[in-house]
Motif scaffolding. Structure first.
Motif, mmCIF file in Angstrom:
data_model
loop_
_atom_site.group_PDB
_atom_site.id
_atom_site.type_symbol
_atom_site.label_atom_id
_atom_site.label_comp_id
_atom_site.label_asym_id
_atom_site.label_seq_id
_atom_site.Cartn_x
_atom_site.Cartn_y
_atom_site.Cartn_z
ATOM 1 N N CYS A 140 0.812 -1.211 0.000
ATOM 2 C CA CYS A 140 0.000 0.000 0.000
ATOM 3 C C CYS A 140 0.845 1.260 0.000
ATOM 4 C CB CYS A 140 -0.916 0.008 1.219
ATOM 5 S SG CYS A 140 -2.241 -1.192 1.103
ATOM 6 N N THR A 152 -3.456 8.140 0.554
ATOM 7 C CA THR A 152 -3.268 8.015 -0.890
ATOM 8 C C THR A 152 -1.918 7.370 -1.142
ATOM 9 O OG1 THR A 152 -2.295 10.225 -1.047
ATOM 10 C CG2 THR A 152 -4.670 10.048 -1.378
ATOM 11 N N THR A 203 0.475 5.084 -4.402
ATOM 12 C CA THR A 203 0.607 4.561 -5.760
ATOM 13 C C THR A 203 1.592 3.397 -5.747
ATOM 14 O OG1 THR A 203 0.174 6.726 -6.751
ATOM 15 C CG2 THR A 203 1.240 5.080 -8.140
ATOM 16 N N TYR A 204 1.159 2.267 -6.265
ATOM 17 C CA TYR A 204 2.024 1.091 -6.364
ATOM 18 C C TYR A 204 2.635 1.060 -7.762
ATOM 19 C CZ TYR A 204 3.533 -3.774 -6.489
ATOM 20 O OH TYR A 204 4.281 -4.918 -6.609
ATOM 21 N N THR A 205 3.935 0.911 -7.851
ATOM 22 C CA THR A 205 4.615 0.841 -9.141
ATOM 23 C C THR A 205 5.380 -0.473 -9.236
ATOM 24 O OG1 THR A 205 6.532 2.043 -8.243
ATOM 25 C CG2 THR A 205 4.840 3.343 -9.364
ATOM 26 N N GLU A 252 -0.427 1.864 -10.219
ATOM 27 C CA GLU A 252 -1.753 1.564 -9.683
ATOM 28 C C GLU A 252 -2.029 2.422 -8.447
ATOM 29 O OE1 GLU A 252 -5.432 -0.262 -9.551
ATOM 30 O OE2 GLU A 252 -3.882 -0.633 -11.063
ATOM 31 N N ASP A 253 -3.073 3.269 -8.521
ATOM 32 C CA ASP A 253 -3.456 4.085 -7.369
ATOM 33 C C ASP A 253 -4.431 3.323 -6.484
ATOM 34 O OD1 ASP A 253 -1.952 6.255 -8.244
ATOM 35 O OD2 ASP A 253 -3.599 7.022 -9.479
ATOM 36 N N ASN A 254 -4.324 3.560 -5.184
ATOM 37 C CA ASN A 254 -5.294 2.952 -4.281
ATOM 38 C C ASN A 254 -6.647 3.633 -4.425
ATOM 39 O OD1 ASN A 254 -4.444 5.415 -2.993
ATOM 40 N ND2 ASN A 254 -5.344 4.665 -1.096
ATOM 41 N N GLU A 255 -7.684 2.937 -3.983
ATOM 42 C CA GLU A 255 -9.027 3.508 -4.020
ATOM 43 C C GLU A 255 -9.175 4.489 -2.863
ATOM 44 O OE1 GLU A 255 -12.058 0.579 -4.295
ATOM 45 O OE2 GLU A 255 -11.104 -0.502 -5.950
ATOM 46 N N ARG A 256 -9.635 5.703 -3.165
ATOM 47 C CA ARG A 256 -9.762 6.750 -2.150
ATOM 48 C C ARG A 256 -10.841 6.370 -1.137
ATOM 49 N NH1 ARG A 256 -7.130 11.307 -4.403
ATOM 50 N NH2 ARG A 256 -7.392 12.296 -2.368
ATOM 51 N N ASN A 306 -6.889 0.083 3.492
ATOM 52 C CA ASN A 306 -6.540 0.462 2.123
ATOM 53 C C ASN A 306 -7.007 -0.614 1.154
ATOM 54 O OD1 ASN A 306 -5.562 2.156 0.191
ATOM 55 N ND2 ASN A 306 -3.470 2.198 0.955
ATOM 56 N N TYR A 330 -6.993 -1.780 -3.254
ATOM 57 C CA TYR A 330 -6.554 -1.603 -4.633
ATOM 58 C C TYR A 330 -7.461 -2.401 -5.572
ATOM 59 C CZ TYR A 330 -1.992 0.529 -3.515
ATOM 60 O OH TYR A 330 -0.992 1.369 -3.101
#
Length: 252
Positions: free
Chosen positions: A17, A78, A80-82, A89-93, A128, A130
């Motif tokens: 996360c 917030t 971002t997974y790279t 991939e951004d997490n869901e807010r 969190n 995704y």
């Protein structure tokens, strides 16, 4: 073994996360009490409102009468997974509420230089989520850790400029973890070992072969405590000292 596996899964989930950020406080949520938040978390040395039960229970002696406090803070993480070869991939807010409730009283002065209180708060936690088909899915698709602390407090003003306080809390914790399992990759590896000519690389990380791991309602409870001292050498200067015990939780 279940406890160890859950701990490892939580660790991997947090890493997924927040892969680019380091948090020295881990799961800690120090945003306890609106006044303390507004003053940059200065509750240990100030401790003038009921958030003193969390920050420094010695501060309860600074109030008179019966007092109530109810407030909710909101945290929206917030991240971002790279991963090489994949889109970021951004997490869901998701807005996470952090509640705080407390009541304290000196019972109209009948308890001379003493104040008693009760507090419910949530100083540790994380949630969190995704995309369940994202490149991070084999680490985590969703994680959640919720804790609730509840218990009584007492403070004593030993002399006009020095107070001590203490509290005992029952701690309830609940965790959930979701992630995908790469069964296609396992099948590919097995075929590669037995018959390399028949191995199909397209099986690896194939969505059609993904399995699901869902850990739900993993719970435990434990006891904790905290101590505090408050010294006011002058009207313009205060010193606060606080200690909080550790908590061991076996989530199964």
């Amino acid at each position: 073994m279940k406890t160890l596996n859950l701990f490892l899964a939580l660790t991997l989930g947090v890493s997924a996360c927040f892969p680019c950020v380091s948090f020295g406080a881990g799961f800690q949520i120090p945003e306890q009490g609106a006044r303390s938040i507004a003053m940059g978390m200065s509750g240990i040395g100030l401790a003038e409102d009921l958030s003193a039960m969390y920050h420094n229970p010695a501060g309860l002696t600074q109030g008179n009468g019966t007092r109530f406090s109810l407030n909710v803070a909101g945290i929206e993480p917030t991240a971002t997974y790279t991963r090489a070869g994949f889109d970021a991939e951004d997490n869901e807010r998701d807005l996470i509420p952090v509640p705080f409730f407390a009541v304290a009283s000196d019972f109209g002065g009948r308890l001379k230089n003493v104040a008693l209180g009760f507090d419910v708060n949530a100083p540790f936690g994380l949630r969190n989520e995704y995309d369940s088909n994202g490149p991070q899915r084999y680490l985590a698709t969703n994680i959640s850790l919720v804790t609730a602390y509840a218990g009584p407090y007492a403070a004593w003003q030993i002399e006009p400029r020095f107070s001590i306080g203490a509290g005992v809390q029952y701690v309830y914790a609940k965790a959930e973890i979701g992630q995908k399992i790469n069964y296609g990759g396992a099948l590919y590896a097995l075929t590669l070992a037995l018959n390399p000519a028949a191995a199909n690389r397209a099986l690896n990380e194939n969505l059609a072969y993904d399995g699901n791991l869902d850990i739900k309602d993993a719970t435990d409870g434990a006891w904790a405590g905290n101590l505090g001292a408050l010294w006011t050498p002058t009207d313009a200067l205060k010193f606060g000292l606080t200690w909080r015990s550790g908590v061991d939780l076996d989530l199964e």
